[in-house]
Design an enzyme around this catalytic site. Structure first.
Site, mmCIF file in Angstrom:
data_model
loop_
_atom_site.group_PDB
_atom_site.id
_atom_site.type_symbol
_atom_site.label_atom_id
_atom_site.label_comp_id
_atom_site.label_asym_id
_atom_site.label_seq_id
_atom_site.Cartn_x
_atom_site.Cartn_y
_atom_site.Cartn_z
ATOM 1 N N HIS A 127 63.632 43.861 -4.485
ATOM 2 C CA HIS A 127 62.240 43.771 -4.022
ATOM 3 C C HIS A 127 61.280 44.164 -5.152
ATOM 4 C CE1 HIS A 127 59.155 44.183 -0.686
ATOM 5 N NE2 HIS A 127 58.554 44.800 -1.700
ATOM 6 N N GLU A 128 61.572 45.275 -5.845
ATOM 7 C CA GLU A 128 60.666 45.745 -6.902
ATOM 8 C C GLU A 128 60.736 44.859 -8.145
ATOM 9 O OE1 GLU A 128 58.488 47.797 -5.976
ATOM 10 O OE2 GLU A 128 59.555 48.158 -4.104
ATOM 11 N N CYS A 187 56.482 45.695 2.872
ATOM 12 C CA CYS A 187 55.888 45.841 1.543
ATOM 13 C C CYS A 187 54.672 46.750 1.652
ATOM 14 C CB CYS A 187 55.486 44.483 0.983
ATOM 15 S SG CYS A 187 54.760 44.559 -0.682
ATOM 16 N N HIS A 223 58.480 42.005 -7.650
ATOM 17 C CA HIS A 223 57.062 42.347 -7.880
ATOM 18 C C HIS A 223 56.691 42.178 -9.357
ATOM 19 C CE1 HIS A 223 55.062 43.618 -4.255
ATOM 20 N NE2 HIS A 223 56.031 44.446 -3.906
#
Length: 524
Positions: free
Chosen positions: A491-492, A449, A495
């Site tokens: 992953h994004e 990250c 976030h």
């Protein structure tokens, strides 16, 4: 009607004046202002309606730094006017005026030498100016300026960055002295202006031992140095000509291991950016590469900016803070990426990482959904900022498996992210994304990250996901992503809901330090 020698000499003077004025990029009004004349007077001289005077010629020669050309044309005019004939030569009897200074200024910079060195995550600047007091009053202080611009070309982003991370006087570690090496006197200093990204400081010709003003006709050298961390310094170094200057030399000293490339531009009060007119020389000294640029008689108010990039940034040595390596975390913070605090333990567990930040950390907040298409302009601006940050980040490190960045990682409260898969020239833009379907098949692969880049952790994710997201015009689409791309997108999207990959790991699982991680492609 025949033209007299005086007329021809006056015409030659006017042509020389106009040639140097245009070469220096000045308008008649600008030249007149620097010389202390009314603008119409310069027009009349160039139009040959008025004849030049000695005072006018002296001022024009010095302001335009014409290397004696304007002064020689005036001497030829004087020869013709007095009927002495021949071509006047500049001799000891009629020397080129050493300088003319506008009212209120008594200093000439005979040689400025500026050195900028990148050392251990800091930019260290040393400037030496050889000064001559050509005025009628003693000089008791000398003004210097320190300015930083983290993101040149993007003033809004720089302003935000420096507002959040202001440059302090203390961190500059400013030192100043007067005189030649070995006999230099330390100089006291006093702050004139103190802003987030800009300082003006008076260097005083005095110290605890007494005062030592620079009297008319005397010469000395002023040397000062300061340092700025890379998180506040952009990849540029600018010199501005605020006093008549005979010679300027700029050196940029960078680590050879970074494979640096340096170029430069010049601007004036009336001209856009143009390439530097003289060559930047390059030499290698051990593990350092030094770029040297010199110019003679630069015009007043000219600005020279040297810029650089590191073509081998992935091989850069770790940045140093307080003598210890801080590697990429420090650099990513310098381009605006919000960092997640890392526990003091060298190899923290996932559980320790989860609780290392206080409640309310920006990476724990759910991002605000964009109102599209009403906020289309805002969405495009956010994506542009994400792309600019990724452009800098990809120069720091080679991302063989792709890279992504979410708006909260730049401190922007918006549901937007950008994913750049390997081998693609265009990014995937995700506005208001949500995973609407995921396969039952999963695998476990290492992830990193940008907000705590110095570690890697094994994360289990679906091999296939379907994501609903919006276009700028508000239209909704569903895209399918598989394998490595599914992992990048997941992953994004995490976030944007305030979730980190450490939240998907078993609490007792330890992260792997980047220094011990052997990067390999994901296996499917």
């Amino acid at each position: 009607m025949a033209t007299s020698g005086v007329d021809r000499a006056a015409e030659a003077f006017a042509n020389e004046l106009a040639r140097w004025r245009m070469d220096r990029g000045m308008s008649k009004k600008q030249l007149a202002g620097l010389m202390g004349f009314d603008p119409s007077y310069v027009s009349h001289i160039e139009g040959r309606r008025h004849r030049p005077t000695e005072d006018f010629a002296r001022r024009a020669e010095t302001v335009l730094a014409a290397n004696g050309a304007i002064w020689q044309r005036f001497q030829e005019y004087e020869e013709a006017r007095h009927g002495r004939g021949g071509t006047a030569l500049i001799t000891k009897d009629v020397p080129i005026p050493p300088q003319w200074l506008p009212p209120g200024t008594g200093l000439v910079v005979e040689h400025e030498e500026a050195l900028l060195a990148y050392v251990g995550g800091e930019y260290v600047t040393t400037v030496r100016r050889a000064l001559y007091n050509a005025g009628t009053e003693p000089v008791s202080r000398y003004l210097i300026r320190v300015a930083v611009d983290r993101y040149p070309g993007d003033p809004d982003r720089s302003n935000r960055h420096h507002r959040d991370h202001p440059l302090s006087i203390e961190e500059l570690s400013l030192e100043a002295s007067c005189g030649d090496a070995g006999a230099a006197e330390p100089m006291n200093w006093r702050i004139k202006q103190d802003r987030d990204a800009f300082k003006e400081i008076w260097l005083l010709f005095e110290n605890s031992e007494g005062r030592f003003p620079l009297y008319p006709g005397e010469r000395t050298a002023v040397t000062y140095s300061y340092r700025v961390g890379e998180e506040k310094w952009g990849s540029w170094f600018q010199r501005a000509v605020r006093l008549p200057t005979r010679r300027m030399t700029v050196r940029i000293d960078l680590p050879s291991s970074l494979d640096p490339q340096v170029w430069g531009v010049e601007t004036s009060m009336s001209a856009e950016e143009t390439p530097l007119r003289t060559l930047i020389e390059r030499e290698t000294d051990g593990d350092r590469t030094i770029f040297t640029w010199t110019t003679e008689s630069p015009s007043l108010n000219a600005r020279f900016r040297l810029q650089w990039r590191f073509r081998a940034i992935a091989s850069a040595p770790p940045a140093m803070i307080n003598g210890t390596a801080d590697s990429y975390a420090h650099r990513l913070a310098s381009v605006g990426v919000v960092q997640w605090p890392v526990p003091e333990q060298r190899v923290p567990t996932a559980a320790e990482m989860r609780t290392s930040a206080l409640p309310g950390h920006p990476l724990r907040s759910k991002a605000r959904r964009l109102d599209l298409p009403a906020e289309e302009d805002q969405a495009r601006q956010i994506v542009s900022e994400l792309m600019q940050a990724l452009d800098e980040i990809t120069r720091m490190h080679l991302f063989g498996k792709g890279v992504g960045l979410a708006a909260p990682q730049l401190g922007i409260d918006a549901c937007a992210a950008v994913v750049w898969p390997p081998g693609r020239s265009d990014p995937i833009v995700l506005l208001n994304p949500s995973v609407v379907n995921a396969s039952a098949q999963e695998d476990d692969q290492p992830e990193g990250c940008l907000s705590y880049f110095d570690f890697r952790g094994g994360v289990r994710r679906p091999l296939r996901i379907e994501v609903e997201h919006q276009r700028y015009d508000g239209g909704r689409v569903v895209s399918t992503f598989e394998r490595g791309l599914a992992r990048l997108v997941s992953h994004e999207v995490d976030h944007l809901s305030g979730r980190l990959y450490i939240d998907r790991m078993p609490g007792a699982a330890a992260l792997t330090p980047l220094s011990e991680y052997a990067s390999q492609p994901w296996a499917y």
